[in-house]
Design a protein around this motif. Structure first.
Motif, mmCIF file in Angstrom:
data_model
loop_
_atom_site.group_PDB
_atom_site.id
_atom_site.type_symbol
_atom_site.label_atom_id
_atom_site.label_comp_id
_atom_site.label_asym_id
_atom_site.label_seq_id
_atom_site.Cartn_x
_atom_site.Cartn_y
_atom_site.Cartn_z
ATOM 1 N N ALA A 152 0.942 -1.076 0.104
ATOM 2 C CA ALA A 152 -0.052 0.295 -0.058
ATOM 3 C C ALA A 152 0.897 1.242 -0.113
ATOM 4 O O ALA A 152 1.787 1.460 0.760
ATOM 5 N N ILE A 153 0.706 2.156 -1.124
ATOM 6 C CA ILE A 153 1.429 3.254 -1.056
ATOM 7 C C ILE A 153 1.230 4.363 0.447
ATOM 8 O O ILE A 153 0.159 4.572 0.621
ATOM 9 N N VAL A 154 2.260 4.927 0.660
ATOM 10 C CA VAL A 154 2.111 5.817 1.710
ATOM 11 C C VAL A 154 2.774 7.156 1.237
ATOM 12 O O VAL A 154 3.609 7.262 0.738
ATOM 13 N N GLN A 155 1.863 8.365 1.215
ATOM 14 C CA GLN A 155 2.233 9.398 0.839
ATOM 15 C C GLN A 155 2.898 10.165 1.918
ATOM 16 O O GLN A 155 2.714 10.361 3.060
ATOM 17 N N LEU A 156 4.365 10.665 1.492
ATOM 18 C CA LEU A 156 5.116 11.016 2.476
ATOM 19 C C LEU A 156 5.544 12.624 1.766
ATOM 20 O O LEU A 156 5.386 12.636 0.414
ATOM 21 N N THR A 157 5.786 13.409 2.695
ATOM 22 C CA THR A 157 6.406 14.674 2.164
ATOM 23 C C THR A 157 7.838 14.764 1.577
ATOM 24 O O THR A 157 8.619 13.694 1.860
ATOM 25 N N ARG A 158 8.385 15.502 1.096
ATOM 26 C CA ARG A 158 9.780 15.547 0.550
ATOM 27 C C ARG A 158 10.894 15.406 1.789
ATOM 28 O O ARG A 158 11.532 14.157 1.618
ATOM 29 N N LYS A 159 10.773 15.798 2.921
ATOM 30 C CA LYS A 159 11.603 15.759 3.865
ATOM 31 C C LYS A 159 11.358 14.424 4.567
ATOM 32 O O LYS A 159 12.522 13.819 5.119
ATOM 33 N N GLU A 160 10.022 13.918 4.795
ATOM 34 C CA GLU A 160 10.007 12.702 5.305
ATOM 35 C C GLU A 160 10.807 11.565 4.404
ATOM 36 O O GLU A 160 11.142 10.469 4.960
ATOM 37 N N PHE A 161 10.385 11.669 3.289
ATOM 38 C CA PHE A 161 11.035 10.597 2.430
ATOM 39 C C PHE A 161 12.598 10.767 2.484
ATOM 40 O O PHE A 161 13.281 9.528 2.554
ATOM 41 N N ASP A 162 13.334 11.736 2.361
ATOM 42 C CA ASP A 162 14.675 12.039 2.650
ATOM 43 C C ASP A 162 14.940 11.141 3.654
ATOM 44 O O ASP A 162 16.065 10.645 3.979
#
Length: 228
Positions: A152-162
């Motif tokens: 299941a895809i989890v939507q992360l912000t730019r900094k959360e992903f980094d």
């Protein structure tokens, strides 16, 4: 840099615009959420940063942030008097890149604007890559910046992903707070520490895996590989 200032108080906006102009910013002032959304058409309209006050007359600032993020990847810095962690996490979940609490020092605000713009420029320049990381049920696609848990895809912000990608590249290794701030935020500015804590809390919540990122007291954080 072009900056979109979303602020309904004309006196506050005029004073802040003057300060920003003295520091080289080309400021556009939007007095409402709708004005801000119109100014960002098409696809960000060339703005480098959006400075978004949450106390707007026509729409809730959080709602405006969510709409901005659906239209453009332009960095958003929220400005608000709400200082509790839950409010910060909510803002980050909606796609804000940073969060400044009133009353703030002008130097702090300028530092955050420059830090966000540097991080964005670095990410745009870095691009590419072919690596995927799998950590138990967590799958991280670095080229597409996509994260899924059990498919299941989890939507992360730019900094959360980094932040997640940094920890996931060396699972089990303890990253010092200063090191994380340097590599993810591209700054050594001390005020970023609180932002780091909020991003960690947001990641734990979004991934629904509180134990995934372990706090190493007095040192930093490490990623604990979950069971498949």
């Amino acid at each position: 840099m072009r900056l979109l200032l979303v602020e309904d108080d004309n006196h506050v906006a005029a004073a802040l615009s003057a300060v920003l102009a003295r520091h080289g910013f080309d400021v556009t002032h939007a007095r409402s959420g709708e004005e801000a959304l119109q100014a960002l058409v098409p696809e960000g309209a060339g703005f480098g940063v959006v400075l978004l006050d949450l106390g707007l007359p026509d729409q809730d600032g959080y709602e405006v942030c969510g709409k901005i993020r659906k239209r453009t990847s332009t960095p958003v810095i929220m400005v608000t008097a709400r200082s509790d962690v839950r409010s910060r996490i909510h803002g980050l979940n909606l796609g804000a890149d940073d969060y400044v609490v009133k009353p703030y020092d002008t130097g702090e605000l300028l530092a955050r604007i420059h830090a966000v713009s540097r991080r964005t420029a670095h990410e745009d320049a870095a691009g590419g890559g072919e690596t995927a990381l799998r950590l138990g049920p967590v799958h991280i696609e670095l080229p597409t910046r996509q994260v899924s848990v059990d498919g299941a895809i989890v939507q992360l912000t730019r900094k959360e992903f980094d932040l997640l990608a940094l920890l996931a590249q060396r699972p089990g290794v303890v990253f010092r707070r200063e090191q994380i701030i340097s590599e993810v935020w591209r700054t050594s500015w001390e005020g970023t520490g609180r932002t780091l804590e909020v991003h960690v809390a947001s990641l734990r919540s979004k991934l629904r895996m509180p134990a995934l990122i372990e706090t190493v007291r007095g040192v930093g954080y490490r990623l604990v590989v979950p069971a498949a």
